[in-house]
Design a protein around this motif. Sequence first.
Motif, PDB file in Angstrom:
ATOM      1  N   ALA A   5       2.277   5.796  -4.789  1.00 45.77           N
ATOM      2  CA  ALA A   5       0.926   6.321  -5.002  1.00 45.77           C
ATOM      3  C   ALA A   5      -0.051   5.210  -5.352  1.00 45.77           C
ATOM      4  O   ALA A   5      -1.226   5.278  -4.992  1.00 45.77           O
ATOM      5  CB  ALA A   5       0.948   7.376  -6.104  1.00 45.77           C
ATOM      6  N   SER A   6       0.405   4.187  -6.044  1.00 43.97           N
ATOM      7  CA  SER A   6      -0.494   3.091  -6.390  1.00 43.97           C
ATOM      8  C   SER A   6      -0.786   2.193  -5.180  1.00 43.97           C
ATOM      9  O   SER A   6      -1.804   1.510  -5.155  1.00 43.97           O
ATOM     10  CB  SER A   6       0.072   2.278  -7.542  1.00 43.97           C
ATOM     11  N   LEU A   7       0.093   2.191  -4.185  1.00 41.07           N
ATOM     12  CA  LEU A   7      -0.127   1.403  -2.979  1.00 41.07           C
ATOM     13  C   LEU A   7      -0.992   2.137  -1.947  1.00 41.07           C
ATOM     14  O   LEU A   7      -1.533   1.511  -1.037  1.00 41.07           O
ATOM     15  CB  LEU A   7       1.207   1.041  -2.329  1.00 41.07           C
ATOM     16  N   VAL A  11      -3.285   0.552   1.164  1.00 42.12           N
ATOM     17  CA  VAL A  11      -2.934   0.839   2.559  1.00 42.12           C
ATOM     18  C   VAL A  11      -4.131   1.448   3.288  1.00 42.12           C
ATOM     19  O   VAL A  11      -4.422   1.081   4.425  1.00 42.12           O
ATOM     20  CB  VAL A  11      -1.693   1.761   2.636  1.00 42.12           C
ATOM     21  N   LEU A  12      -4.852   2.348   2.636  1.00 44.01           N
ATOM     22  CA  LEU A  12      -6.026   2.963   3.256  1.00 44.01           C
ATOM     23  C   LEU A  12      -7.121   1.934   3.535  1.00 44.01           C
ATOM     24  O   LEU A  12      -7.766   1.979   4.588  1.00 44.01           O
ATOM     25  CB  LEU A  12      -6.563   4.083   2.380  1.00 44.01           C
TER      26      LEU A  12
END
Length: 115
Positions: A5-7, A11-12
Amino acid sequence: MKALASLLPFVLVVVLFFVLTLPVRRQRRRMQALIDQLKVGDEVMMQSGQYGRVHDLADQEIVIEIAPGVRTRWAKGAVATVVNSPMSAQSAEPTQDSAEGSSEQTTGPDSKVSA
């Protein structure tokens, strides 16, 4: 799960970066190819809408003739598109075979109707 979730924001951002920059890169490559293929005699349209025929080419400049004896100097990057070139005009002419195969109907006092 928290690591994933923190990545997600990272990524977006990376995906959006590529989605937004790839079309610009493609357009830039297309325009550079167009400029590299310019030759004397090509009819061009400048970004301002001015039409003319290429009279002379230099490294970063182009001289176009907009009327007989009227020449203007432009930056090569100002070329928007090649309207037609002498070579493409010759290849775009219809051949006699394709003209004979058409089934146009013409009417008038001196015309024959063909089916």
